[in-house]
Design an enzyme around this catalytic site. Sequence first.
Site, PDB file in Angstrom:
ATOM      1  NE  ARG A 189      -2.135   3.590  20.958  1.00 35.55           N
ATOM      2  CZ  ARG A 189      -1.608   4.129  22.074  1.00 35.55           C
ATOM      3  NH1 ARG A 189      -1.901   3.594  23.267  1.00 35.55           N
ATOM      4  NH2 ARG A 189      -0.823   5.188  22.012  1.00 35.55           N
ATOM      5  NE  ARG A 234       0.431  12.698  33.438  1.00 42.09           N
ATOM      6  CZ  ARG A 234       0.457  11.487  32.877  1.00 42.09           C
ATOM      7  NH1 ARG A 234      -0.334  10.529  33.333  1.00 42.09           N
ATOM      8  NH2 ARG A 234       1.258  11.233  31.873  1.00 42.09           N
ATOM      9  CG  ASP A 271       5.536   4.325  30.406  1.00 43.80           C
ATOM     10  OD1 ASP A 271       5.616   5.544  30.639  1.00 43.80           O
ATOM     11  OD2 ASP A 271       4.644   3.822  29.701  1.00 43.80           O
ATOM     12  CE  LYS A 325      -0.732   1.764  32.016  1.00 42.65           C
ATOM     13  NZ  LYS A 325      -0.661   3.149  31.484  1.00 42.65           N
ATOM     14  CB  SER A 328       3.763  12.803  23.496  1.00 39.52           C
ATOM     15  OG  SER A 328       2.509  12.327  23.953  1.00 39.52           O
TER      16      SER A 328
HETATM   17  C1  S3P Z   1       1.462   5.906  26.182  1.00 40.63           C
HETATM   18  C2  S3P Z   1       2.385   6.836  25.830  1.00 40.63           C
HETATM   19  C3  S3P Z   1       3.421   7.337  26.762  1.00 40.63           C
HETATM   20  C4  S3P Z   1       3.542   6.463  27.998  1.00 40.63           C
HETATM   21  C5  S3P Z   1       2.215   6.061  28.552  1.00 40.63           C
HETATM   22  C6  S3P Z   1       1.426   5.279  27.515  1.00 40.63           C
HETATM   23  C7  S3P Z   1       0.470   5.481  25.181  1.00 40.63           C
HETATM   24  O1  S3P Z   1       3.063   8.628  27.184  1.00 40.63           O
HETATM   25  O2  S3P Z   1       4.305   7.126  28.987  1.00 40.63           O
HETATM   26  O3  S3P Z   1       2.352   5.272  29.707  1.00 40.63           O
HETATM   27  O4  S3P Z   1      -0.197   4.445  25.362  1.00 40.63           O
HETATM   28  O5  S3P Z   1       0.326   6.176  24.155  1.00 40.63           O
HETATM   29  P1  S3P Z   1       3.457   9.942  26.338  1.00 40.63           P
HETATM   30  O6  S3P Z   1       2.674   9.957  25.101  1.00 40.63           O
HETATM   31  O7  S3P Z   1       3.102  11.090  27.245  1.00 40.63           O
HETATM   32  O8  S3P Z   1       4.935   9.818  26.110  1.00 40.63           O
END
Ligand code: S3P
Length: 450
Positions: free
Chosen positions: A33, A129, A327, A28, A174
């Site tokens: 991206r 969120r 996750d 995902k 993050s």
């Molecule tokens: C993700 C980053 C994570 C993850 C999300 C996918 C990403 O979130 O929990 O499912 O693709 O950059 P955070 O950046 O809030 O940690």
Amino acid sequence: MSAHGDPIPMTARAAGPLRGTAIVPGDKSISHRALILGALSVGETHITGLLEGQDVLDTAHAMRAFGAEVTHLAPGEWVVNGVGVGGFAEPADVIDCGNSGTGVRLIMGAMATSPISATFTGDASLRGRPMGRVTDPLALFGAVAHGRAGGRLPMTVVGAAEPGAVRYTVPVPSAQVESAVLLAGLNAPGDTVVIEREATRDHTERMLAGFGATLRIEDTPEGRVITLTGQPELTPQTLAVPRDPSSAAFPVCAALITEGSDVLVPGIGLNPTRAGLFTTLREMGADLVYENEREEGGEPVADLRARFSPNMRGIEVPPERAPSMIDEYPILAVVAAFAQGPTTMRGIKELRVKESDRIAAMADGLRACGATVEDGEDWMIVQGLGAGGLPGGATCATHLDHRIAMSFLCAGLAAQQPVTVDDAGPIATSFPVFEPLMERLGAQLSGPKA
Ligand code: S3P
């Protein structure tokens, strides 16, 4: 619940071992991206293995709204004709990112340094969120955001007409925030510097380099320092998206806890910034083997073989491992309930602001299933009941969260009594083939069709 649908309850019950091969969908994070960077390069990016979950489809739709041509050729196969860095057009309507925090935060970054405005919204989960973590650094580029109280969606972002490069230390671990800043930095002249105190998934950096951006990454006492030179011309790419370790986690963990199981999950991306769950499971004594380790599309990949593991032991998960398995804590909490002794998870505060408050959702659901769980602001301890030890027999609330739904359905496959989730609809955001895939392995899942 799908974006517009009614809740879809689903029940999982023990029905013998899980056996066979599970072909899980594309990653995902990488899929989002690929679409966004394809849209930011001039010419045709060809993608195979794209996840066709609702989250990614919403990002595809958004890229069209910003002016890119996005074409679906065949299952998993897409072409993006991009508009180039700085080439986004102003969308004619509100951008609905559905359930996807990654989608909305990355797209906000990608448009924040262009002289256009866009209004973003999403489902009830996404509207709850926090977006300030992204709009704060985007303000340093000169972008202005107007949202609801607490930095919530719906929100309008007015892009900076004359952006300046920024230097930003990400205050929370993050990848979404770090990626949003890098994507904004693409259209800012000069060097944008992002500093991560704790390394998070690095797909954006890998893919930016693949598209021809100039990027320097240094590990320093301050943390991981990423320097991006602005206003590159990105070159369209041919991309093969590896299969998602976060989706593989479900058939793998279901096999580990379900008596007699033996499941092969081929072609799973094992980027070290994502593979923390598998390391943890092996430390717990799981019979989980990496077969045929190789590299595909610049990412390490292996076939995962998981067999029933009746002697798993609870462990203390190192807090510094959290970003690489952020996750996967919901499904780890389920596995922990079938291990012997306590599993302690600390440094997991970020779980409180995911698609749901995942600490609360897992603690409540596991308690309803008969487990003993303690939790605090940034930690959770699950007392294991051993193989076959979880009573089950409960209905667990999904809270519009795909991973909560799949975690409790996996629990139901090995618990003494069936486990029901109040809404399996959100599973379509990340793993639309979860139900048929698990059923082919031998799982008994009953939705409204039964
Ligand atoms: C993700 C980053 C994570 C993850 C999300 C996918 C990403 O979130 O929990 O499912 O693709 O950059 P955070 O950046 O809030 O940690």
